[in-house]
Design an enzyme around this catalytic site. Structure first.
Site, PDB file in Angstrom:
ATOM      1  N   LYS A 121     -65.375  92.822   9.091  1.00  0.00           N
ATOM      2  CA  LYS A 121     -64.391  91.152   9.212  1.00  0.00           C
ATOM      3  C   LYS A 121     -64.417  90.676  10.410  1.00  0.00           C
ATOM      4  O   LYS A 121     -64.345  89.648  11.390  1.00  0.00           O
ATOM      5  CB  LYS A 121     -63.370  92.694  10.701  1.00  0.00           C
ATOM      6  CG  LYS A 121     -63.488  92.850  11.790  1.00  0.00           C
ATOM      7  CD  LYS A 121     -62.752  93.279  12.684  1.00  0.00           C
ATOM      8  CE  LYS A 121     -63.996  93.962  14.058  1.00  0.00           C
ATOM      9  NZ  LYS A 121     -62.811  94.993  14.685  1.00  0.00           N
TER      10      LYS A 121
ATOM     11  N   ARG B 284     -57.656 104.263  21.655  1.00  0.00           N
ATOM     12  CA  ARG B 284     -57.288 104.022  20.989  1.00  0.00           C
ATOM     13  C   ARG B 284     -56.653 104.459  20.104  1.00  0.00           C
ATOM     14  O   ARG B 284     -55.931 104.622  20.337  1.00  0.00           O
ATOM     15  CB  ARG B 284     -58.756 102.782  20.932  1.00  0.00           C
ATOM     16  CG  ARG B 284     -57.936 101.169  20.269  1.00  0.00           C
ATOM     17  CD  ARG B 284     -58.455 100.146  19.973  1.00  0.00           C
ATOM     18  NE  ARG B 284     -59.175 100.685  18.408  1.00  0.00           N
ATOM     19  CZ  ARG B 284     -59.982  99.799  17.719  1.00  0.00           C
ATOM     20  NH1 ARG B 284     -60.378  98.946  18.563  1.00  0.00           N
ATOM     21  NH2 ARG B 284     -60.272 100.598  16.395  1.00  0.00           N
TER      22      ARG B 284
HETATM   23  C1  PLP Z   1     -62.137 101.361  13.184  1.00  0.00           C
HETATM   24  C2  PLP Z   1     -63.498 100.744  13.161  1.00  0.00           C
HETATM   25  N1  PLP Z   1     -64.037 101.727  13.041  1.00  0.00           N
HETATM   26  C3  PLP Z   1     -65.638 100.380  12.660  1.00  0.00           C
HETATM   27  C4  PLP Z   1     -65.866  99.648  13.401  1.00  0.00           C
HETATM   28  C5  PLP Z   1     -66.807  98.775  12.886  1.00  0.00           C
HETATM   29  O1  PLP Z   1     -67.753  98.427  14.476  1.00  0.00           O
HETATM   30  P1  PLP Z   1     -68.646  98.249  14.442  1.00  0.00           P
HETATM   31  O2  PLP Z   1     -69.045  96.837  14.796  1.00  0.00           O
HETATM   32  O3  PLP Z   1     -69.151  98.261  16.141  1.00  0.00           O
HETATM   33  O4  PLP Z   1     -69.759  98.818  14.049  1.00  0.00           O
HETATM   34  C6  PLP Z   1     -64.117  98.756  13.598  1.00  0.00           C
HETATM   35  C7  PLP Z   1     -64.753  97.664  14.474  1.00  0.00           C
HETATM   36  O5  PLP Z   1     -64.865  96.388  13.763  1.00  0.00           O
HETATM   37  C8  PLP Z   1     -63.495  99.283  13.961  1.00  0.00           C
HETATM   38  O6  PLP Z   1     -62.038  98.925  14.455  1.00  0.00           O
END
Ligand code: PLP
Length: 348
Positions: free
Chosen positions: A35, A127
């Site tokens: 993302k 959350r």
């Molecule tokens: C549900 C969920 N899982 C995984 C991630 C990945 O997080 P990070 O970038 O801290 O690895 C996110 C956020 O991008 C998320 O909202």
């Protein structure tokens, strides 16, 4: 064109490979979260070439960008108003609401498609997810499902409440997994133990052995571990570089003069008197990135910004109009720069 964000695909490849090897050694599937770079196909291709089988994103639009044969996991709980698009364009989603589960199953039946779900458990970060204390009640309300199926259970920590993953709370997740399997009467193969913030547990040897998937965004793209804020060894922190152009370079006082009111963002500014200084204005502003997320090059200090301008202290260095300055950035800055339509993205 400036401002621009250069993306070093060779460095990205190295980071993906290193992270995949690390998780492979622990029997954990790496599901990269795309993302922060909006699921750009040029980057997703690198993940695919490095042997990644499933990608994850919070926006269905991003998952729709790639045509590669990758499994796609939606990591924001689906909106009821978007279920048809979600079931059409992805293979799995995180879920925590009975109404959503029911709707996914109905839609999957109508579209004649099998669909996977990962049940989210809230272990304290507040959350998404079912509270552990409410899991029995939740499971008792699960409808019979025809084309949707639980392939996993998961949790997300350190995103909202700042709660760290620990051996204790992830062991709670493992216990919830047992309850889910008992209720469903079939094997639920995935236990998804969080995001980048869970990586430190791996290094400490404290991750429960049942955890077999991590959803990792930040650690791959910025080589930063988010639980303690450490840089990960053997990986590149500079996959991304922001380049911005100086449009004014002048000796000016450091204190504004005249009567002080609010700035462009409604704040009353508080300036430090540094005497006469060499001030630079960069053609990039808050509409592109909050300057607080940027890391200035040596000999330059970020001072402030308005929508389209970022002010820097050039410390009397040899700069002139038209010079390009380069910056690294934190996660929040990368997210903003990627999202800004005014910032050109250039692959190297
Ligand atoms: C549900 C969920 N899982 C995984 C991630 C990945 O997080 P990070 O970038 O801290 O690895 C996110 C956020 O991008 C998320 O909202």
């Amino acid at each position: 064109m400036y401002p621009r964000l250069t993306i070093d695909l060779a460095k990205l490849r190295h980071n993906v490979r290193t992270m995949k090897q690390k998780l492979d050694q622990h029997g954990i599937t790496l599901v990269p979260v795309t993302k922060v770079f909006l699921g750009l196909p040029e980057m997703v291709k690198i993940y695919y070439e490095e042997g990644i089988e499933m990608i994850a994103d919070s926006r269905i639009e991003n998952l729709e960008r790639t045509a590669l044969p990758l499994k796609k996991l939606l990591v924001r709980l689906p909106m009821l108003s978007q279920i048809e698009r979600v079931v059409t364009s992805s293979d799995a989603a995180l879920v925590s609401e009975i109404a959503t589960i029911r709707r996914i199953d109905q839609t999957a039946q109508r579209l004649d498609k099998d669909y996977e779900m990962i049940l989210m458990i809230d272990l304290g970060d507040l959350r998404e997810g079912v509270l552990v204390t409410e899991l029995d009640e939740f499971l008792s309300q699960l409808p019979d499902l025809k084309r949707a199926r639980f392939s996993g259970i998961g949790t997300n920590l350190t995103c909202y409440g700042g709660v760290l993953p620990t051996e204790e709370n992830l062991t709670e997740l493992v216990a919830c997994h047992k309850k889910l399997e008992d209720r469903l009467g079939y094997a639920v193969p995935i236990i998804s133990g969080g995001n980048t913030s869970s990586l430190y547990l791996l290094d400490q040897g404290d991750i429960p052995p049942e955890i077999n998937m991590l959803r990792i965004g930040e650690a791959i793209v910025l080589s930063r571990e988010s639980a303690m804020g450490n840089t990960l060894p053997g990986m590149y922190t500079d996959v991304f570089t922001l380049e911005a152009e100086l449009i004014e370079v002048k000796q000016k006082p450091s204190l504004p003069w005249g009567e002080i009111g609010r700035d462009a963002f409604g704040e009353v500014p508080n300036h430090e008197d540094r005497g006469l200084m060499l001030r630079g204005i960069l053609a990039v502003g808050k509409q592109d990135v909050n300057y607080g997320y940027l890391e200035a090059p040596p000999g330059v200090e970020l001072m402030g910004a308005s929508s389209d301008h970022t002010i820097v202290d050039l410390k009397n260095g040899a700069y002139q109009v038209g010079d390009i300055l380069s910056f690294q950035m934190e996660y929040g800055g990368l997210l903003q720069l990627m999202t800004s339509g005014y910032v050109e993205k250039v692959f190297r």
